[in-house]
Motif scaffolding. Sequence first.
Motif, short mmCIF file in Angstrom:
data_model
loop_
_atom_site.label_atom_id
_atom_site.label_comp_id
_atom_site.label_asym_id
_atom_site.label_seq_id
_atom_site.Cartn_x
_atom_site.Cartn_y
_atom_site.Cartn_z
N LEU B 105 30.14 51.52 37.70
CA LEU B 105 28.22 51.35 38.63
C LEU B 105 28.72 49.89 39.66
O LEU B 105 28.46 50.11 41.45
CB LEU B 105 27.51 50.86 38.10
N GLY B 106 28.77 48.57 39.14
CA GLY B 106 29.67 47.43 39.60
C GLY B 106 31.02 47.96 40.78
O GLY B 106 30.50 47.71 42.69
N ALA B 207 30.08 59.99 46.61
CA ALA B 207 28.99 60.50 46.85
C ALA B 207 27.94 59.42 47.40
O ALA B 207 27.05 59.73 48.13
CB ALA B 207 28.27 60.58 45.22
N GLY B 208 28.23 58.73 47.06
CA GLY B 208 27.57 56.81 48.10
C GLY B 208 27.53 56.94 49.52
O GLY B 208 27.06 56.58 50.17
N ILE B 209 29.24 56.92 49.72
CA ILE B 209 29.92 55.89 50.32
C ILE B 209 29.44 56.41 52.16
O ILE B 209 29.11 56.10 53.22
CB ILE B 209 31.41 56.01 50.92
N ILE B 256 20.32 46.28 53.76
CA ILE B 256 20.14 45.46 52.48
C ILE B 256 18.67 45.43 51.86
O ILE B 256 18.11 46.18 50.78
CB ILE B 256 20.13 44.15 52.83
N THR B 257 17.86 46.11 52.48
CA THR B 257 16.54 46.79 52.52
C THR B 257 16.39 47.88 51.01
O THR B 257 16.07 47.93 49.75
CB THR B 257 15.08 47.22 53.57
N SER B 258 17.34 48.87 51.37
CA SER B 258 17.88 50.33 50.21
C SER B 258 18.82 50.22 49.68
O SER B 258 19.02 51.18 49.05
CB SER B 258 18.63 51.14 52.06
N GLY B 265 19.67 55.53 42.76
CA GLY B 265 20.44 56.61 43.09
C GLY B 265 21.45 56.18 41.86
O GLY B 265 21.85 57.49 41.26
N LEU B 266 21.66 55.34 42.27
CA LEU B 266 22.71 55.03 41.21
C LEU B 266 23.63 55.02 40.05
O LEU B 266 24.40 55.86 39.24
CB LEU B 266 23.31 53.55 42.29
#
Lengths: 352, 330
Positions: B105-106, B207-209, B256-258, B265-266
Motif C-alpha cells: 500500500l505504501g 486502479a488509483g493513479i 490532500i483533503t481527499s 479505497g486503497l
Amino acid sequence: MSRPQEDILLEVKGLRTYFFTEEGVVKAIESIDFVVYKSETLGLVGESGSGKSVSALSILGIVPDPPGKVLRGEVVFHGQDLRKLSSSEMRKIRGNQIAMIFQDPMTSLNPVFTVGNQIAEAIILHQKVNKKEAREKSIKIMSLVGIPSADERVDNYPFEFSGGMRQRVMIAMALCCNPELLIADEPTTSLDVTIQAQILELLKATSEEFDMSIILITHDMGVIAEMCDRVAVMYAGYIAEVGDIMTIFRNPFHPYTRGLLGAIPRPDANREDLTIIRGAIPNLINPPSGCRFHPRCDYWMQGLCENEVPVLLELEPGHIIMCHLYTEEGKAFLAQRKIDPETYMKQVLAAQ
Amino acid sequence: MGLKSYIAKKVLFAVVAYFAAITVVFFIYHVMPGNPANIFATDPRVPPEVRDALLDRWGLDESLWKQYLIFLKNLFQGDLGYSFLHKRPVSEIIGERLPWTLLLLGSAFIINAVIGILLGSLIAWRRGSKTDTAFVLTYNVYNAIPLFFVGMIFISIFGYQARIHNWPFYFPFIGAKTPGIESLGTFRVILDVLWHLVLPLTVLVIAGILGWSWFMRGNLINVKTEDFIQTAKAKGLNDKQILFRHGFRNAILPVITSIGMSIGGLIGGSVLVETVFTYPGTGRLLYEAILYKDYPLLQGSFIIIAGLTLLGLLFAELLYGFVDPRIRSE
Ligand SMILES: Nc1ncnc2c1ncn2[C@@H]1O[C@H](COP(=O)(O)OP(=O)(O)OP(=O)(O)O)[C@@H](O)[C@H]1O
Ligand code: SF4
Ligand SMILES: [Mg+2]
C-alpha cells in the motif's frame, strides 16, 4: 488642451479583443484608441461590461487565452509596440514598467503565501537583489503605502488583513518596481466608503511621488472627477469620447457620456431631472450594428446610425468623439432632412 | 494559535476517533447474533486448555462492560486474541502480515500520489490539447473496468502466458517472495521481493493513479481562473512559475483533503489485490478471517485497519496544516 507628442507614454491604436466561447464570439473590444501622457491620471469609465477590464488585460497582454485573443491593433509604450515583443520581453515590462491592481483585493492575493513573499517575488523577478534585500524593500514599500508595523505584518498571510489593507498590499506590490504606468481596475469598488477615499488618496499621493501615470478604471463619475486629468468613456467595446475632465463634465458631446453624467445624482437636481440611460449594455456576441449605442440613444438617426460605424473625430485639440452627430455623414443626413445638428439636438432634448 | 497547537489538536482528535472506532468494533463483535465472542467456547477446533485460559483471560463469564474493560486492557498490552484458524495469537499473525501490506500500500500510495499529481498538473496546463482529450477519454473508459478483472488479465498475460511461451520476462503472481530465498543473501531477497511486488503493485497503480490525475487536473483548471493567477501574470511571472508556485500550492489542497478518502479505497483495493495475488498482507488476512469465520482474527484485522485509516487521515490533516496557513490559525 492637449500635450505634445513627446509627452505620450502609452498609445493604444485600434486594439481589438474577442473571446471565442462555446456560445459564440464575444466581441468585447472592437476598436479602442487613446493615449496616456506622462504622469497623468486617465480615467477609463463605462457601464459594467463595456470592456474596461478587457482593455487593461489586452494592454498588458494577459487576456485569458483560451478563450480570449487580441486580434489587431498596437500598444505603443515608449515608442515600442508591446504586441510585437516576445513573451519573455513582455514579462520584463509587466509588473516592472507597467503594473496593475485589481478590483477585489480579497481574491487577488494568493491565500497560501505571506504578503511579504508575494511582494518580494515581484522585486526579485525584476531587480538584481537577494532575498534579504527584497524583504527589506518589501517592508519599506509596505510602510510607504500606509500599512502599520510593516516589519511584523510582512510575515502575515492575506487572510490576516482587512480588505483595505489588502488593497494596500496590492498597491505595494504594484509600486515595488517603480512602474511608469499603473493600471488600477476599480481599485475601490469592493471597499467601503471611508476606505475607498483613503485608497484613492494613497493612489493620488503615490502617483505624484513616483511620477507615475495611472489608468484608473471605474464606473463612478464621482471618482473620475476627484482623481483624473482626462477621461476616456467606453461603450460596448468602443471608445465613445475622450477629453480632459473639464470638457467632459462641462460640455460632453457624446449622448452616452451625457447619459452617464446624468446618472450621478446631484444634490441640487430634483428626481425628474435625473436622466438615466434606458436599457442595458447589449450582448456582445451579436452586438447592434453600426453605432453599438443606437438602440439606447435618444438621438438615434434612423437610417444612418444603425448602418455606419461613426469614425473617431478630434473636434477640439484633445477632445475625441465617436458619434454621427458630429460626422460628415451625420451632417449630410440631417441636411437632407433640412435640419442642422444643433436644432436636431435641441428638438430631441425638448421631446424628453 | 500556531502550527504546534494545530498538530496537538489533530493528534488528540485522531486518538479519540480511534478509541471510538475500536469501541464500535468491540460492541458489534459482542452484540452480533450468535455472539461470536463466545463461539470459541463451543468451537471444537480450540484445544480445551487454550479455551480455559482464554475464558479466564478475556473474562467471558463477566458482564459486557467488564469484558469491554478487559478488552481494552489486553489491547493496550498488544493482545488481540487468539485465532481459531491459525491457533496462534492474532497479534503475532498481524505482526507478520502488516509489513507486507505496508510495503504494497505504501509504495502504491507514493507512486499514485506523486506521479498522479504531476501528470494531472501537466495535463491541466495543456488543457484542450490532444493529450488532454486523450486523457479524458482514457479516464472514462478506465473507470468502467473492475479492478479484479485487471488483476486477472495481468496474471494471465505477465504471469501465465509469459511463462508457458517462454517470454524473456515474467512476473510471479503468488506470494510475496520465493520460499527459501533468504539463503541467497539480503540483496537477492530484496530483488525477489520487488519482483513479486510488480504485478499486485501495478494493478493498484492502474486502479488509483488516474483518479489522482483527474482530481488534480480539475483543481488546477479551477485555480487557473482565480484572480490571484491574474495577479501573478501581471507581475511578470512566466507560465511555469505561475503553475508551480501559485497554482500548484492551491490546487493541491483539495487533493490532500481527499487523501483520507483514498486511504479507505486503497485498503479495500488491497483486500482484492492481495486475495487475487495470494499476497500475505492484512487485506488477505481479513478475507481469510471472513471466509473461515475466524472472529478474533476478524476483530484484530479491523482494529489494525481502523488504525491505518486514521493514521492516513491524520497524515493528511497535518500536511494540510503545513500547506494552508488559514487552517492552522482557526
Ligand atoms: N474570459 C472571458 N470569456 C468570455 N467573455 C469575457 C471574458 N472576460 C470578459 N468577457 C466579456 O467581455 C465583455 C467586457 O467585459 P469587461 O470585464 O471588460 O467589462 P468591464 O467594463 O470591466 O465591466 P465591469 O465594470 O463589470 O468590470 C463582457 O461582455 C464580458 O462578458
Ligand atoms: S452615432 Fe447615432 S446612435 Fe450613436 S451615439 Fe451618435 S447619435 Fe446616438
Ligand atoms: Mg471590469
